[in-house]
Design a protein around this motif. Structure first.
Motif, PDB file in Angstrom:
ATOM      1  N   SER A 188       2.622   4.084 -19.731  1.00 14.41           N
ATOM      2  CA  SER A 188       2.038   4.699 -18.539  1.00 14.41           C
ATOM      3  C   SER A 188       1.701   3.640 -17.501  1.00 14.41           C
ATOM      4  CB  SER A 188       0.765   5.470 -18.909  1.00 14.41           C
ATOM      5  OG  SER A 188      -0.229   4.569 -19.377  1.00 14.41           O
ATOM      6  N   VAL A 189       1.479   4.120 -16.283  1.00 10.33           N
ATOM      7  CA  VAL A 189       1.026   3.262 -15.197  1.00 10.33           C
ATOM      8  C   VAL A 189      -0.063   4.009 -14.443  1.00 10.33           C
ATOM      9  CG1 VAL A 189       2.766   4.053 -13.523  1.00 10.33           C
ATOM     10  CG2 VAL A 189       1.741   1.787 -13.262  1.00 10.33           C
ATOM     11  N   ARG A 190      -1.047   3.259 -13.958  1.00  9.87           N
ATOM     12  CA  ARG A 190      -2.147   3.869 -13.207  1.00  9.87           C
ATOM     13  C   ARG A 190      -2.417   3.034 -11.970  1.00  9.87           C
ATOM     14  NH1 ARG A 190      -7.702   3.183 -12.821  1.00  9.87           N
ATOM     15  NH2 ARG A 190      -7.682   1.527 -14.370  1.00  9.87           N
ATOM     16  N   LEU A 191      -2.269   3.647 -10.796  1.00  6.40           N
ATOM     17  CA  LEU A 191      -2.598   2.992  -9.541  1.00  6.40           C
ATOM     18  C   LEU A 191      -4.112   3.036  -9.365  1.00  6.40           C
ATOM     19  CD1 LEU A 191       0.446   3.534  -9.155  1.00  6.40           C
ATOM     20  CD2 LEU A 191      -0.043   3.946  -6.765  1.00  6.40           C
ATOM     21  N   VAL A 192      -4.692   1.944  -8.934  1.00  5.42           N
ATOM     22  CA  VAL A 192      -6.138   1.881  -8.736  1.00  5.42           C
ATOM     23  C   VAL A 192      -6.442   2.318  -7.306  1.00  5.42           C
ATOM     24  CG1 VAL A 192      -8.172   0.399  -8.765  1.00  5.42           C
ATOM     25  CG2 VAL A 192      -6.346   0.065 -10.453  1.00  5.42           C
ATOM     26  N   PHE A 236       0.817  -1.216   0.000  1.00  5.35           N
ATOM     27  CA  PHE A 236       0.000   0.000   0.000  1.00  5.35           C
ATOM     28  C   PHE A 236       0.851   1.268   0.000  1.00  5.35           C
ATOM     29  CE2 PHE A 236      -3.073  -3.135   1.671  1.00  5.35           C
ATOM     30  CZ  PHE A 236      -4.018  -3.004   0.664  1.00  5.35           C
ATOM     31  N   THR A 237       2.135   1.134   0.264  1.00  3.36           N
ATOM     32  CA  THR A 237       3.043   2.284   0.247  1.00  3.36           C
ATOM     33  C   THR A 237       3.622   2.552  -1.148  1.00  3.36           C
ATOM     34  OG1 THR A 237       4.875   0.836   0.869  1.00  3.36           O
ATOM     35  CG2 THR A 237       3.722   1.983   2.664  1.00  3.36           C
ATOM     36  N   THR A 238       3.300   1.710  -2.126  1.00  2.00           N
ATOM     37  CA  THR A 238       3.823   1.862  -3.482  1.00  2.00           C
ATOM     38  C   THR A 238       3.342   3.169  -4.091  1.00  2.00           C
ATOM     39  OG1 THR A 238       3.728  -0.534  -3.763  1.00  2.00           O
ATOM     40  CG2 THR A 238       3.953   0.771  -5.760  1.00  2.00           C
ATOM     41  N   THR A 239       4.250   3.852  -4.791  1.00  2.00           N
ATOM     42  CA  THR A 239       3.887   5.107  -5.464  1.00  2.00           C
ATOM     43  C   THR A 239       3.916   4.925  -6.976  1.00  2.00           C
ATOM     44  OG1 THR A 239       6.152   5.929  -5.615  1.00  2.00           O
ATOM     45  CG2 THR A 239       4.912   6.453  -3.585  1.00  2.00           C
ATOM     46  N   GLU A 240       3.213   5.795  -7.662  1.00  2.00           N
ATOM     47  CA  GLU A 240       3.208   5.786  -9.118  1.00  2.00           C
ATOM     48  C   GLU A 240       4.616   6.026  -9.654  1.00  2.00           C
ATOM     49  OE1 GLU A 240       1.016   8.285 -12.627  1.00  2.00           O
ATOM     50  OE2 GLU A 240      -0.180   7.752 -10.868  1.00  2.00           O
ATOM     51  N   GLN A 241       5.361   6.921  -9.014  1.00  2.00           N
ATOM     52  CA  GLN A 241       6.734   7.212  -9.437  1.00  2.00           C
ATOM     53  C   GLN A 241       7.635   5.988  -9.299  1.00  2.00           C
ATOM     54  OE1 GLN A 241       7.858  10.127 -10.921  1.00  2.00           O
ATOM     55  NE2 GLN A 241       9.585   8.794 -11.362  1.00  2.00           N
ATOM     56  N   GLU A 242       7.471   5.262  -8.199  1.00  2.00           N
ATOM     57  CA  GLU A 242       8.262   4.056  -7.974  1.00  2.00           C
ATOM     58  C   GLU A 242       8.007   3.030  -9.082  1.00  2.00           C
ATOM     59  OE1 GLU A 242       9.062   0.942  -4.287  1.00  2.00           O
ATOM     60  OE2 GLU A 242       7.176   2.048  -4.322  1.00  2.00           O
ATOM     61  N   LEU A 243       6.725   2.813  -9.416  1.00  2.00           N
ATOM     62  CA  LEU A 243       6.400   1.867 -10.483  1.00  2.00           C
ATOM     63  C   LEU A 243       6.886   2.368 -11.839  1.00  2.00           C
ATOM     64  CD1 LEU A 243       2.833   0.574  -9.555  1.00  2.00           C
ATOM     65  CD2 LEU A 243       5.015  -0.617  -9.374  1.00  2.00           C
ATOM     66  N   ASN A 286       9.480   4.203 -12.438  1.00  2.00           N
ATOM     67  CA  ASN A 286      10.933   3.991 -12.493  1.00  2.00           C
ATOM     68  C   ASN A 286      11.268   2.549 -12.849  1.00  2.00           C
ATOM     69  OD1 ASN A 286      11.351   6.657 -11.799  1.00  2.00           O
ATOM     70  ND2 ASN A 286      11.752   6.226  -9.645  1.00  2.00           N
ATOM     71  N   ILE A 287      10.546   1.605 -12.273  1.00  2.00           N
ATOM     72  CA  ILE A 287      10.795   0.187 -12.544  1.00  2.00           C
ATOM     73  C   ILE A 287      10.363  -0.169 -13.966  1.00  2.00           C
ATOM     74  CG2 ILE A 287      10.096  -2.170 -11.928  1.00  2.00           C
ATOM     75  CD1 ILE A 287       9.793  -1.081  -9.008  1.00  2.00           C
ATOM     76  N   LEU A 288       9.162   0.268 -14.351  1.00  2.00           N
ATOM     77  CA  LEU A 288       8.603  -0.104 -15.646  1.00  2.00           C
ATOM     78  C   LEU A 288       9.307   0.576 -16.817  1.00  2.00           C
ATOM     79  CD1 LEU A 288       4.893  -0.042 -14.516  1.00  2.00           C
ATOM     80  CD2 LEU A 288       6.193  -2.070 -15.188  1.00  2.00           C
ATOM     81  N   SER A 289       9.886   1.740 -16.572  1.00  2.00           N
ATOM     82  CA  SER A 289      10.570   2.452 -17.659  1.00  2.00           C
ATOM     83  C   SER A 289      11.826   1.715 -18.117  1.00  2.00           C
ATOM     84  CB  SER A 289      10.907   3.886 -17.243  1.00  2.00           C
ATOM     85  OG  SER A 289      11.847   3.870 -16.192  1.00  2.00           O
ATOM     86  N   LEU A 290      12.260   0.715 -17.366  1.00  2.00           N
ATOM     87  CA  LEU A 290      13.381  -0.116 -17.790  1.00  2.00           C
ATOM     88  C   LEU A 290      12.967  -1.039 -18.938  1.00  2.00           C
ATOM     89  CD1 LEU A 290      14.748  -1.099 -14.265  1.00  2.00           C
ATOM     90  CD2 LEU A 290      15.618   0.686 -15.788  1.00  2.00           C
ATOM     91  N   SER A 291      11.662  -1.202 -19.125  1.00  2.00           N
ATOM     92  CA  SER A 291      11.142  -2.045 -20.203  1.00  2.00           C
ATOM     93  C   SER A 291      10.874  -1.194 -21.438  1.00  2.00           C
ATOM     94  CB  SER A 291       9.836  -2.714 -19.771  1.00  2.00           C
ATOM     95  OG  SER A 291      10.060  -3.539 -18.668  1.00  2.00           O
TER      96      SER A 291
END
Length: 128
Positions: free
Chosen positions: A67-71, A48-55, A57-62
């Motif tokens: 884009s990413v969207r937190l629900v 629950f502490t995950t941030t959009e920025q954190e995701l 950063n990880i996903l941009s390696l792909s």
């Protein structure tokens, strides 16, 4: 069929000498299986502490990450899952393979193909 009939006709059934009340439960939705390759990925069991920025950063390696969207719930609280979208199905497939085994905050992240594309998901969430 016999159990359903028994539940409708009697409130209590005796099984091995023990009176047992029988009720029919709600029909459960079938368990969701992986939808098959799409250009979107669902990331589940996120802390629950995950941030959009954190995701991001990880996903941009792909390659092909868009884009990413937190629900979030209606009150704005993060629900523990997110959707990431890529330029192509091939890019999403590659990202899924790269992210398999990902752990965040000590939690193993479950990654599945999204059942809806980015535009379709945005339309549905706007309607809620």
């Amino acid at each position: 069929a016999n159990a359903a009939h028994a539940a409708k006709t009697t409130a209590t059934v005796v099984i091995l000498g023990i009176p047992v009340q029988v009720r029919l439960g709600k029909r459960r939705k079938p368990q969701v299986t992986d939808a098959g390759p799409t250009n979107g990925l669902g990331l589940f069991n996120l802390p629950f502490t995950t941030t959009e920025q954190e995701l991001s950063n990880i996903l941009s390696l792909s390659e092909g990450f868009q884009s990413v969207r937190l629900v979030t719930s209606r009150n704005g609280g993060f629900k523990g899952y997110a959707f990431a979208y890529f330029t192509t199905t091939a890019a999403a497939t590659s990202a899924k393979e790269l992210l398999m085994g990902l752990t965040l905050g000590g939690q193993s992240i479950d990654i599945k193909f999204a059942t809806q594309g980015r535009d379709e998901a945005a339309t549905n969430s706007a309607a809620e």
